[in-house]
Design a protein around this motif. Structure first.
Motif, PDB file in Angstrom:
ATOM      1  N   LEU A 195       8.243  11.274   5.317  1.00 50.22           N
ATOM      2  CA  LEU A 195       8.370  10.982   6.867  1.00 50.22           C
ATOM      3  C   LEU A 195       9.892  10.483   7.230  1.00 50.22           C
ATOM      4  CD1 LEU A 195       6.241   8.019   6.671  1.00 50.22           C
ATOM      5  CD2 LEU A 195       5.681   9.505   7.817  1.00 50.22           C
ATOM      6  N   SER A 196      10.232  12.056   8.253  1.00 53.00           N
ATOM      7  CA  SER A 196      11.706  12.292   8.516  1.00 53.00           C
ATOM      8  C   SER A 196      12.395  11.564   9.685  1.00 53.00           C
ATOM      9  CB  SER A 196      12.111  13.962   8.830  1.00 53.00           C
ATOM     10  OG  SER A 196      12.701  13.713   9.762  1.00 53.00           O
ATOM     11  N   ALA A 197      13.123  11.176   9.844  1.00 49.80           N
ATOM     12  CA  ALA A 197      13.543  10.042  11.058  1.00 49.80           C
ATOM     13  C   ALA A 197      13.100  11.076  12.506  1.00 49.80           C
ATOM     14  CB  ALA A 197      15.028   9.561  11.220  1.00 49.80           C
TER      15      ALA A 197
ATOM     16  N   MET B 201       9.661  -1.203   1.705  1.00 47.70           N
ATOM     17  CA  MET B 201      11.251   0.046   1.569  1.00 47.70           C
ATOM     18  C   MET B 201      11.861   0.213   0.116  1.00 47.70           C
ATOM     19  SD  MET B 201      12.393   2.898   3.759  1.00 47.70           S
ATOM     20  CE  MET B 201      13.756   3.695   3.235  1.00 47.70           C
ATOM     21  N   VAL B 202      11.974   1.310  -0.733  1.00 48.52           N
ATOM     22  CA  VAL B 202      13.471   1.129  -1.274  1.00 48.52           C
ATOM     23  C   VAL B 202      14.619   2.315  -0.928  1.00 48.52           C
ATOM     24  CG1 VAL B 202      13.223   2.103  -3.408  1.00 48.52           C
ATOM     25  CG2 VAL B 202      11.421   1.552  -2.964  1.00 48.52           C
ATOM     26  N   ALA B 203      15.659   1.036  -1.060  1.00 50.67           N
ATOM     27  CA  ALA B 203      17.136   2.134  -0.663  1.00 50.67           C
ATOM     28  C   ALA B 203      17.924   1.443  -1.872  1.00 50.67           C
ATOM     29  CB  ALA B 203      17.288   1.916   0.820  1.00 50.67           C
ATOM     30  N   ALA B 204      19.066   2.549  -1.639  1.00 46.15           N
ATOM     31  CA  ALA B 204      20.039   1.920  -2.610  1.00 46.15           C
ATOM     32  C   ALA B 204      21.098   1.341  -1.751  1.00 46.15           C
ATOM     33  CB  ALA B 204      20.318   3.324  -3.644  1.00 46.15           C
ATOM     34  N   HIS B 205      20.877   1.263   0.038  1.00 46.89           N
ATOM     35  CA  HIS B 205      21.662   0.455   0.411  1.00 46.89           C
ATOM     36  C   HIS B 205      21.170  -0.534   1.352  1.00 46.89           C
ATOM     37  CE1 HIS B 205      21.815   5.266   1.008  1.00 46.89           C
ATOM     38  NE2 HIS B 205      22.745   5.594  -0.485  1.00 46.89           N
ATOM     39  N   GLY B 206      22.450  -1.426   1.394  1.00 49.15           N
ATOM     40  CA  GLY B 206      22.357  -2.447   2.677  1.00 49.15           C
ATOM     41  C   GLY B 206      21.686  -2.061   3.774  1.00 49.15           C
ATOM     42  N   TRP B 207      22.255  -1.255   4.518  1.00 46.84           N
ATOM     43  CA  TRP B 207      22.036  -1.647   5.881  1.00 46.84           C
ATOM     44  C   TRP B 207      20.535  -0.872   6.121  1.00 46.84           C
ATOM     45  CZ3 TRP B 207      20.489   4.308   7.258  1.00 46.84           C
ATOM     46  CH2 TRP B 207      21.181   5.393   6.188  1.00 46.84           C
TER      47      TRP B 207
ATOM     48  N   LEU C  25      11.447   8.354   3.299  1.00 43.81           N
ATOM     49  CA  LEU C  25      11.214   8.438   4.673  1.00 43.81           C
ATOM     50  C   LEU C  25      12.834   7.817   4.429  1.00 43.81           C
ATOM     51  CD1 LEU C  25      10.834   6.803   7.457  1.00 43.81           C
ATOM     52  CD2 LEU C  25      10.590   4.628   6.374  1.00 43.81           C
ATOM     53  N   SER C  26      12.890   9.813   5.318  1.00 46.57           N
ATOM     54  CA  SER C  26      14.804   9.477   5.372  1.00 46.57           C
ATOM     55  C   SER C  26      15.562  10.072   6.525  1.00 46.57           C
ATOM     56  CB  SER C  26      15.039  10.769   4.498  1.00 46.57           C
ATOM     57  OG  SER C  26      16.590  11.079   4.382  1.00 46.57           O
ATOM     58  N   ASN C  27      16.431   9.941   6.717  1.00 40.14           N
ATOM     59  CA  ASN C  27      17.203  10.404   7.922  1.00 40.14           C
ATOM     60  C   ASN C  27      17.298  12.043   7.877  1.00 40.14           C
ATOM     61  OD1 ASN C  27      17.783   8.006   9.813  1.00 40.14           O
ATOM     62  ND2 ASN C  27      19.353   7.626   8.565  1.00 40.14           N
ATOM     63  N   GLY C  28      17.237  12.188   6.675  1.00 44.50           N
ATOM     64  CA  GLY C  28      17.177  14.522   6.523  1.00 44.50           C
ATOM     65  C   GLY C  28      16.658  14.925   8.004  1.00 44.50           C
TER      66      GLY C  28
ATOM     67  N   ARG D  16       0.790  -0.890   0.023  1.00 47.38           N
ATOM     68  CA  ARG D  16       0.098  -0.013  -0.299  1.00 47.38           C
ATOM     69  C   ARG D  16       1.241   1.168  -0.264  1.00 47.38           C
ATOM     70  NH1 ARG D  16      -4.192  -0.594   5.400  1.00 47.38           N
ATOM     71  NH2 ARG D  16      -5.039   1.537   3.643  1.00 47.38           N
ATOM     72  N   VAL D  17       2.176   1.179   0.474  1.00 49.91           N
ATOM     73  CA  VAL D  17       2.790   2.350   0.867  1.00 49.91           C
ATOM     74  C   VAL D  17       4.197   1.912   0.093  1.00 49.91           C
ATOM     75  CG1 VAL D  17       4.198   3.718   2.348  1.00 49.91           C
ATOM     76  CG2 VAL D  17       1.683   3.193   2.728  1.00 49.91           C
ATOM     77  N   VAL D  18       4.565   3.132  -0.640  1.00 50.99           N
ATOM     78  CA  VAL D  18       6.270   2.552  -1.328  1.00 50.99           C
ATOM     79  C   VAL D  18       6.995   3.890  -0.526  1.00 50.99           C
ATOM     80  CG1 VAL D  18       7.652   2.910  -3.202  1.00 50.99           C
ATOM     81  CG2 VAL D  18       5.697   1.806  -3.530  1.00 50.99           C
ATOM     82  N   ALA D  19       8.107   3.421  -0.058  1.00 53.64           N
ATOM     83  CA  ALA D  19       8.692   4.602   1.274  1.00 53.64           C
ATOM     84  C   ALA D  19      10.119   5.061   0.338  1.00 53.64           C
ATOM     85  CB  ALA D  19       8.867   4.187   3.079  1.00 53.64           C
ATOM     86  N   CYS D  20      10.418   5.497   0.112  1.00 62.22           N
ATOM     87  CA  CYS D  20      11.653   5.222  -0.657  1.00 62.22           C
ATOM     88  C   CYS D  20      12.888   6.526  -0.183  1.00 62.22           C
ATOM     89  CB  CYS D  20      11.605   6.771  -1.960  1.00 62.22           C
ATOM     90  SG  CYS D  20      10.067   5.843  -2.765  1.00 62.22           S
ATOM     91  N   ASP D  21      13.738   5.931   0.396  1.00 59.82           N
ATOM     92  CA  ASP D  21      15.485   7.006   1.057  1.00 59.82           C
ATOM     93  C   ASP D  21      15.620   7.522  -0.030  1.00 59.82           C
ATOM     94  OD1 ASP D  21      17.087   6.548   3.177  1.00 59.82           O
ATOM     95  OD2 ASP D  21      18.890   6.171   0.972  1.00 59.82           O
ATOM     96  N   VAL D  22      16.144   8.463   0.359  1.00 59.77           N
ATOM     97  CA  VAL D  22      16.676  10.130  -0.494  1.00 59.77           C
ATOM     98  C   VAL D  22      18.094  10.265  -1.039  1.00 59.77           C
ATOM     99  CG1 VAL D  22      16.000  12.277  -0.706  1.00 59.77           C
ATOM    100  CG2 VAL D  22      14.304  11.374   0.279  1.00 59.77           C
TER     101      VAL D  22
END
Length: 233
Positions: free
Chosen positions: A142-144, A173-179, A119-122, A5-11
Motif C-alpha cells: 500500500l504505497s502512499a 500501524m507498526v513504525a520506528a518513527h514517532g511522526w 504501508l510506506s511513502n515509497g 485484522r491488518v498489521v500495516a508496517c512502515d518500511v
C-alpha cells in the motif's frame, strides 16, 4: 490488541535498514565520499521534500522524483558531478535495501493470523522491487502513491483501511518513527512502536520511547504479543 485484522508496517527504517543499504551503494558508486554521512544527509531531505507535496507547495511527485531532486542538490553541495547513469543508480539504491535480521521471521509469523501490508511513502515500483529483493512476506503493498499524498497525512492511512475493507481501528500501524505513529493515531489506527536503535547510523539518534499502544524491540516480539503462546510455531 483484540480486533486487529491488518498489521500495516512502515518500511524504511522499520522493516529494512536504509542507512546500511544506501551507504553501501553510495560507497560503491561515489568512491572516496563519506558514504555514511552522505546517506544521512540525503535522508534528512526526506521529510521536508514530502511536506512540500503534502502541504500543497508543489504538485504530486512520487518518491523517486523527490529522491532525485534531493540527490542533485546534495551532489552539488559536495562538489560532485557524476554522470546520469550513476545518478539513476543512486536513486535506485532505495529500491535495494537489506531487511533487519528479525523482519522476515517476524513478518512470516504475523502473516499467519493477520493481513500483512507494507504501508510506506515509497512509490509502488520502488516498494515492489524492495519487497522482492529482500524477500519480505507481505500480503500486499500500500504505497502512499495510491493516496497521492504522503504520511503522516490521514489520507494515506485511511486509504489503506478503505482498500482492505476494514475499519481504521482494525489496523495496527507498526513504525520506528514517532511522526508516523502520530499520524496513524490521528487517523484512528492503533499503533505499535518498534524501536530500531541503529536505524539512522552514527550520525543521528533514532526515535526512542514513542507514544503507542504497544512498544516492541522486534517483529518477532510483536508476533508474540499478537498471537497466543506457541501459535504458528
Amino acid at each position: 490488541m483484540d480486533g486487529i485484522r491488518v498489521v500495516a508496517c512502515d518500511v524504511f527504517g522499520t522493516t529494512v535498514d536504509w542507512y546500511a543499504g544506501v551507504a553501501e551503494q553510495v560507497r560503491e558508486l561515489l568512491g572516496d565520499t563519506d558514504a555514511g554521512a552522505f546517506a544521512s544527509q540525503w535522508r534528512e531531505r526526506y521529510l521536508p521534500s514530502m511536506a512540500n507535496v503534502r502541504e500543497g507547495r508543489r504538485d504530486w511527485a512520487y518518491l523517486d522524483t523527490l529522491h532525485r531532486e534531493s540527490l542533485d542538490e546534495l551532489l552539488d553541495r559536495h562538489g560532485l558531478d557524476p554522470d546520469e547513469d550513476t545518478r539513476r543508480r543512486l536513486v535506485r539504491a532505495w529500491h535495494r535495501l537489506p531487511a533487519w535480521p528479525d523482519s522476515v521471521e517476524g513478518l512470516t509469523r504475523l502473516r499467519e493470523r493477520h493481513i500483512l501490508a507494507a504501508l510506506s511513502n515509497g512509490g509502488f515500483a520502488l516498494l515492489t522491487n524492495l519487497v522482492k529483493a529482500a524477500r519480505l512476506p507481505f500480503d500486499c503493498i500500500l504505497s502512499a502513491e495510491l493516496a497521492r499524498t504522503y504520511k503522516p497525512a490521514p489520507e494515506v492511512y485511511l486509504t489503506a483501511a478503505r482498500l482492505l475493507d476494514v475499519a481504521p481501528d482494525e489496523v495496527l500501524m507498526v513504525a520506528a518513527h514517532g511522526w508516523d505513529l502520530d499520524g496513524a493515531r490521528e487517523a484512528g489506527l492503533r499503533t505499535a512502536f518498534l524501536e530500531r536503535p541503529g536505524e539512522k547510523g552514527p550520525h543521528q539518534a533514532a526515535d526512542r520511547g514513542m507514544a503507542a499502544d504497544v512498544s516492541v524491540a522486534s517483529f518477532t516480539e510483536l508476533a508474540d504479543l499478537l498471537s497466543p503462546a506457541g501459535a504458528g510455531r
